[in-house]
Design a protein around this motif. Structure first.
Motif, PDB file in Angstrom:
ATOM      1  N   MET A  89     -29.498  -1.694 -98.889  1.00 15.79           N
ATOM      2  CA  MET A  89     -28.928  -0.852 -99.956  1.00 15.79           C
ATOM      3  C   MET A  89     -27.943   0.136 -99.341  1.00 15.79           C
ATOM      4  SD  MET A  89     -28.775  -0.150-103.071  1.00 15.79           S
ATOM      5  CE  MET A  89     -27.788   1.113-103.802  1.00 15.79           C
ATOM      6  N   SER A  90     -26.825   0.271 -99.969  1.00 12.91           N
ATOM      7  CA  SER A  90     -25.809   1.119 -99.343  1.00 12.91           C
ATOM      8  C   SER A  90     -25.718   2.482-100.030  1.00 12.91           C
ATOM      9  CB  SER A  90     -24.465   0.391 -99.397  1.00 12.91           C
ATOM     10  OG  SER A  90     -23.475   1.239 -99.847  1.00 12.91           O
ATOM     11  N   ARG A  91     -25.454   3.455 -99.233  1.00 12.27           N
ATOM     12  CA  ARG A  91     -25.343   4.821 -99.713  1.00 12.27           C
ATOM     13  C   ARG A  91     -24.042   5.009-100.481  1.00 12.27           C
ATOM     14  NH1 ARG A  91     -26.554  10.063 -96.064  1.00 12.27           N
ATOM     15  NH2 ARG A  91     -25.530   8.991 -94.362  1.00 12.27           N
ATOM     16  N   ARG A  92     -24.055   5.853-101.517  1.00 10.38           N
ATOM     17  CA  ARG A  92     -22.825   6.081-102.266  1.00 10.38           C
ATOM     18  C   ARG A  92     -21.901   7.029-101.500  1.00 10.38           C
ATOM     19  NH1 ARG A  92     -24.108   8.089-108.025  1.00 10.38           N
ATOM     20  NH2 ARG A  92     -25.555   9.382-106.836  1.00 10.38           N
ATOM     21  N   LEU A  93     -20.627   6.922-101.806  1.00 11.06           N
ATOM     22  CA  LEU A  93     -19.636   7.774-101.133  1.00 11.06           C
ATOM     23  C   LEU A  93     -20.000   9.248-101.284  1.00 11.06           C
ATOM     24  CD1 LEU A  93     -16.825   8.267 -99.804  1.00 11.06           C
ATOM     25  CD2 LEU A  93     -15.862   8.251-102.097  1.00 11.06           C
ATOM     26  N   LYS A  94     -20.417   9.600-102.512  1.00  7.87           N
ATOM     27  CA  LYS A  94     -20.734  10.987-102.792  1.00  7.87           C
ATOM     28  C   LYS A  94     -21.830  11.495-101.849  1.00  7.87           C
ATOM     29  CE  LYS A  94     -22.412  12.339-106.917  1.00  7.87           C
ATOM     30  NZ  LYS A  94     -22.478  12.222-108.388  1.00  7.87           N
ATOM     31  N   ASP A  95     -22.837  10.619-101.633  1.00  5.57           N
ATOM     32  CA  ASP A  95     -23.947  11.035-100.781  1.00  5.57           C
ATOM     33  C   ASP A  95     -23.521  11.195 -99.328  1.00  5.57           C
ATOM     34  OD1 ASP A  95     -25.598  11.016-102.989  1.00  5.57           O
ATOM     35  OD2 ASP A  95     -25.940   8.846-102.774  1.00  5.57           O
ATOM     36  N   LEU A  96     -22.626  10.312 -98.907  1.00  2.00           N
ATOM     37  CA  LEU A  96     -22.128  10.449 -97.531  1.00  2.00           C
ATOM     38  C   LEU A  96     -21.395  11.777 -97.370  1.00  2.00           C
ATOM     39  CD1 LEU A  96     -21.316   9.473 -94.668  1.00  2.00           C
ATOM     40  CD2 LEU A  96     -19.291   8.471 -95.718  1.00  2.00           C
ATOM     41  N   ILE A  97     -20.525  12.088 -98.331  1.00  7.63           N
ATOM     42  CA  ILE A  97     -19.751  13.326 -98.228  1.00  7.63           C
ATOM     43  C   ILE A  97     -20.693  14.523 -98.205  1.00  7.63           C
ATOM     44  CG2 ILE A  97     -18.001  14.770 -99.351  1.00  7.63           C
ATOM     45  CD1 ILE A  97     -16.750  12.233-100.458  1.00  7.63           C
ATOM     46  N   LYS A  98     -21.715  14.471 -99.066  1.00  5.62           N
ATOM     47  CA  LYS A  98     -22.692  15.552 -99.083  1.00  5.62           C
ATOM     48  C   LYS A  98     -23.364  15.690 -97.733  1.00  5.62           C
ATOM     49  CE  LYS A  98     -24.178  16.083-103.847  1.00  5.62           C
ATOM     50  NZ  LYS A  98     -24.952  15.332-104.846  1.00  5.62           N
ATOM     51  N   ALA A  99     -23.797  14.562 -97.171  1.00  8.99           N
ATOM     52  CA  ALA A  99     -24.506  14.592 -95.885  1.00  8.99           C
ATOM     53  C   ALA A  99     -23.605  15.159 -94.788  1.00  8.99           C
ATOM     54  CB  ALA A  99     -24.982  13.194 -95.519  1.00  8.99           C
ATOM     55  N   ALA A 100     -22.337  14.694 -94.790  1.00  8.25           N
ATOM     56  CA  ALA A 100     -21.427  15.159 -93.734  1.00  8.25           C
ATOM     57  C   ALA A 100     -21.165  16.659 -93.888  1.00  8.25           C
ATOM     58  CB  ALA A 100     -20.118  14.382 -93.796  1.00  8.25           C
ATOM     59  N   ARG A 101     -21.017  17.103 -95.145  1.00  9.20           N
ATOM     60  CA  ARG A 101     -20.750  18.528 -95.363  1.00  9.20           C
ATOM     61  C   ARG A 101     -21.978  19.375 -95.077  1.00  9.20           C
ATOM     62  NH1 ARG A 101     -16.816  20.664 -98.131  1.00  9.20           N
ATOM     63  NH2 ARG A 101     -18.154  21.948 -99.445  1.00  9.20           N
TER      64      ARG A 101
END
Lengths: 812, 155
Positions: free
Chosen positions: A1-13
């Motif tokens: 299952m792949s993470r959504r773009l939004k979640d990646l941005i949140k994690a990186a921020r």
């Protein structure tokens, strides 16, 4: 299952440290890689979008480039949309895999879905390489004829990219222009006008062709200006300013140099210049473009005045942006109408005090262009005031330009000396050497300035000796005219100077660790000269001898040679005699050369010629009896004495500038620079062959007020080579411009021509331009030296051209 | 050529968007972002919006916490470049509804889509706000409900 773009941005921020962020990204990259490997097509567009974010954070993402291609190859719009976006962001025209996308792009360009074709057009317009541009040009051309404005406007801009990559495809697009201009859609009009402008810039021949469309353009512009409120295109009360500006710019290109087109556009330009609302930035953007157009086309004076007044109003504006463009534009138009710009001089000078660097820079450039004989005093004063507070980035440039305008427009020599000294006092460490030579030249060539100059320089030196150029000029002058400093009549004396004061001052400067070696060279020479100016030489001698073991080779050599000179009491005084007053023309030549910044080093360009050719036939130094018969200058005497056996490793700045170094003969004499390019070993000095001595200057051509002189020089060791320094003067009351001098030779002679010192001959014989060339006669002794010269120039607006044969005196 | 690149930087100097219309190597790009960024960020807001950089001109304007930086040719119309920047900002504002930096961070791709409808090859393509918004909306809808058999593209 792949993470959504939004979640990646949140994690990186959410990462608190850079290391934490790196970890998040690395994990994500690993997941994306796995997903790519497993060919999870459903997640591909999401993964690529994440990749874009990762790339924006600055991490490497080249490994994902192939996935963009796969997205583009897919049939769905959503995949293609992100695929093309990624293609433009992750790749550029230099990447070879871009070629793989060509066929997909071709398919997409012909898609029934306008948005898919639009994506392909956008990518093509932004990143296509030359190869792709050429392959897809026919498709772009086809879309230019589309009835869909969405595709048409995009195709027009794509055509621009194609043209930039393959200018030879130009002819395919020229015939399309007319129909683009008749489109009612603003997007198509705008891009059509842009494409037209690009075509004009690609090939000037198109300008002529497109002139027939000027009435159409004027009509479109008129409609924009006259139309009432158009909500879709209105920007603060102005209808489509973007399109207006584009048309105005194109009109400028089409109207330049063409009275007929200018006539057609005059009315509308006047209308735009008067009626455009100037209370907002957008109106000023249109006015600004309009002014530039008016000033560049063949507009009548009334219209030009209107334009200059608009700029004057800009200058008074409170908004920095507006003042910036006003200064920039005045700078561009100043050559066309100096008088009109002069009226705003005070406002422009005020801009020098602006806290904004961009504005100060523009104002300075403009002031340089405005300086003339009548306002030099005021403006130089302002510039010097500015120089005192100027930051480093301005200082060097400003000092050079100040010296340049001062030399050019100075009302009298005394003022010129004062001003340049002032500049040197403030910024003596950031001016080029030429300033030093020119000032020395000026003082040396004007006997009335000797006393004044030396006194003035001595005083500035006692105040501050950290500005190297100032110290150099002052040292030279004090060395040359030191006796005048002491023998002033009491009434003229502003300061009381004794011999010891001068020597102590020099000693102090020599000991200052901040003094550069070149400056010390100057001082040492000055001290040496003072031995014959001042009654007692003992102290001078001891200072000079102190440098006999200096670590600086040049300095050491001078000290040793000068110390040796003390043994030659008989000729020392005559050797150290004052350099004779230089002829004005020499001085002028040097100035011309400096102003152009190119001419100085010409003489050094000879690959095997001597460089110490600075004799002046017209200014013979009093030659002592012991001198060799051919010696007509101090140079030869000294070469005789020292056998020219100087180490070749050292070159001093003074010698580098042969044209301007005349007053430094004495200096250069002692440092003969063997400029043989063959790497002469330092330890094995090669005695330079003595010169034959120069032949007298010959007048080889005279017509229409233009005179050509040849200074011919030869070296005994290479009789087949002749160096000629051609100089040109103009006796007419008007200047001669675009002066071009050509030399032709018979087959048996080889010719090497150097760049001229300028192409403008000042009127009334007030200055000369020089150009040197070298002849190698391969049949020396059998066939005579012959050249044909050709002159092309513009005199009083009319072109002139002359030819003449020149033969040379016996022995050449 | 009009635009060489468009750059959006946060007040802290973080890149929010970069669009290159002229070709530069990755190294050059990085250097330019760094140099231009420090020039723009360290500039007092009272000064003019124009900077001379190499052979280009930088037109920079701050909107809330974001710097919109445009690199254009030396001879281009600086005042109009400011208007084009404003044009872009207005469209972003209308699209997101009172746009803020966070919108652009989480929807950076949308910011690119809009820019691509506005400019191609460094030249302005559309001057009507309404047209751009309509085109983007249509494409967004197409992405959500593809009629062509493709899959909806939720990112």
């Amino acid at each position: 299952m792949s993470r959504r773009l939004k979640d990646l941005i949140k994690a990186a921020r959410g990462a608190k440290t850079a290391a934490e962020e790196r970890e998040v990204i690395q994990k994500e990259c690993a997941a994306i890689r796995t997903s790519f490997k497993q060919e999870e097509a459903d997640y591909r567009h999401r993964n690529v979008a994440k990749l874009l974010y990762i790339s924006m954070l600055g991490y490497p993402t080249q490994w994902g480039q192939m996935e963009c291609l796969k997205l583009i190859a897919s049939s769905g719009f959503s995949d293609k949309r992100i695929g093309y976006l990624a293609l433009m962001l992750l790749l550029d025209e230099k990447q070879e895999i871009l070629i793989l996308v060509t066929s997909h792009m071709k398919n997409d360009l012909n898609s029934n879905n306008q948005f898919i074709a639009g994506l392909a057009l956008c990518a093509l317009g932004n990143i296509s390489s030359q190869g792709i541009a050429r392959d897809l040009a026919p498709d772009v051309e086809k879309l230019l004829g589309s009835t869909n404005p969405y595709l048409r406007k995009k195709a027009a801009l794509c055509a621009i990219r194609v043209l930039r990559k393959c200018p030879d495809l130009m002819e395919n697009f020229v015939p399309r222009i007319r129909s683009l201009l008749s489109d009612r859609n603003h997007g198509v009009l705008l891009t059509g006008v842009t494409l037209m402008t690009e075509l004009c810039e690609t090939d000037a021949a198109n300008i002529e062709y497109f002139r027939r469309l000027v009435p159409t353009l004027v009509r479109v512009l008129k409609n924009l200006v006259m139309s009432g409120f158009a909500p879709e295109y209105d920007v603060n009360g102005i209808t489509d300013p973007y399109l207006q500006v584009k048309i105005l710019k194109l009109l400028r290109i089409l109207g330049k140099g063409d009275a007929e087109s200018t006539d057609i556009m005059n009315d509308i330009l006047a209308q735009v210049a008067t009626n455009t609302d100037h209370s907002r930035n957008v109106g000023n953007a249109v006015l600004y473009e309009c002014v530039q157009t008016i000033m560049n086309i063949e507009a009548e004076d009334g219209l030009r005045l209107l334009a200059i007044n608009v700029l004057g109003r800009f200058l008074g504006n409170k908004d920095n942006n507006i003042r910036y463009v006003a200064l920039a534009t005045l700078g561009k138009v100043v050559s066309a109408d100096v008088e009109a710009v002069q009226r705003h001089r005070n406002t422009i000078v005020d801009c020098l005090k602006d806290p904004d660097t961009s504005i100060r820079k523009r104002a300075l450039e403009l002031i340089y262009a405005l300086v003339n004989e009548s306002n030099i005093k005021i403006l130089a004063h302002e510039l010097i005031t500015f120089l005192q507070t100027a930051t480093v980035e301005f200082r060097a440039d400003l000092a050079v330009n100040l010296c340049r305008v001062t030399e050019r427009y100075s009302p009298n020599k005394r003022w010129q000396v004062d001003t340049i000294l002032r500049v040197l006092q403030i910024a003596g460490n950031c001016v080029p050497d030429e300033v030093c030579y020119n000032l020395i030249n000026l003082v040396a060539s004007s006997p009335e300035l000797h006393t004044y100059g030396v006194q003035k320089m001595y005083m500035s030196l006692t105040n501050d000796h950290t500005q190297q150029t100032l110290v150099q000029v002052a040292s030279w002058s004090i060395g040359e005219f030191g006796d005048l400093l002491l023998s002033l009549p009491a009434s003229d004396r502003e300061i009381n100077v004794t011999e010891n004061d001068v020597i102590d001052l020099f000693d102090k400067i020599l000991r200052d660790p901040a003094t550069t070696p070149v400056t010390k060279d100057y001082i040492l020479t000055a001290l040496m000269k003072l031995t014959s100016r001042f009654p007692s030489g003992q102290k001078l001698k001891s200072i000079i001898s102190r440098y006999q073991s200096n670590i600086d080779l040049e300095l050491q050599q001078r000290a040793v040679e000068y110390s040796k000179l003390f043994a030659w009491e008989g000729i020392r005084d005559s050797l150290l005699e004052r350099i004779p007053v230089l002829e004005q023309r020499e001085m002028k030549t040097a100035t011309v050369a400096t102003a152009n910044g190119t001419g100085e080093a010409n003489l050094l360009d000879w690959d095997d010629g001597p460089t110490t050719t600075s004799q002046q036939p017209s200014s013979p130094t009093p030659a002592p009896a012991a001198a060799a018969p051919a010696a007509s200058s101090g140079l030869d005497i000294l070469s005789e004495i020292f056998g020219s056996s100087a180490p070749v490793s050292t070159t001093t700045a003074p010698v580098n500038n042969v044209a301007a170094a005349d007053p430094l003969d004495f200096l250069s004499a002692l440092t003969p620079v063997a400029s043989t390019p063959a790497p002469a070993p330092v330890a094995a000095p090669t005695p330079a062959a003595p010169l034959n001595g120069p032949l007298p200057t010959q007048t080889v051509f005279q017509k229409n007020g233009v005179t050509v002189y040849f200074d011919i020089m030869k070296q005994a060791s290479t009789p087949n080579i002749t160096l000629i320094n051609a100089s040109f003067s103009n006796a007419n009351p008007f200047p001669v411009a675009n002066f071009d001098f050509k030399v032709a030779v018979p087959k048996y002679i080889r010719l090497q021509v150097n760049t001229p010192s300028g192409n403008l001959l000042p009127p009334n014989n007030s200055g000369r331009v020089s150009q040197s060339f070298k002849l190698l006669n391969s049949n020396h002794g059998e066939k005579p030296l012959l050249v044909k010269i050709k002159l092309d120039y513009m005199a009083n607006g009319a072109p002139g051209s002359d030819m003449a044969d020149v033969s040379f005196p016996e022995g050449c | 050529m009009t635009f060489h690149f468009v750059l959006l930087l946060s007040r802290q100097g973080k890149t929010r968007l970069t669009k290159w219309y002229s070709t530069f190597t990755p190294k050059e790009k990085q250097r330019m972002i760094r140099e231009v960024g420090s020039m723009v960020l360290n500039r007092s807001p009272k000064l003019c919006n124009f900077l001379e950089y190499k052979d280009y001109k930088i037109i920079a304007r701050r909107y809330a916490s974001l710097y919109f930086i445009m690199c254009v040719d030396k001879n281009d119309n600086e005042l109009l470049t400011l208007e084009i920047t404003h044009h872009y900002v207005k469209i972003l504002d209308r699209y997101f509804g009172n746009v803020c930096e966070l919108d652009l961070i989480f929807n950076f791709h949308k910011a690119y889509y809009i820019l691509d409808e506005l400019m191609i090859a460094g030249e302005l393509q559309e001057t009507s706000e309404k047209t751009v918004l309509r085109l983007i909306a249509t494409q967004d809808a197409l992405q959500e409900n593809p009629g062509d058999g493709g899959k909806p593209g939720t990112i």
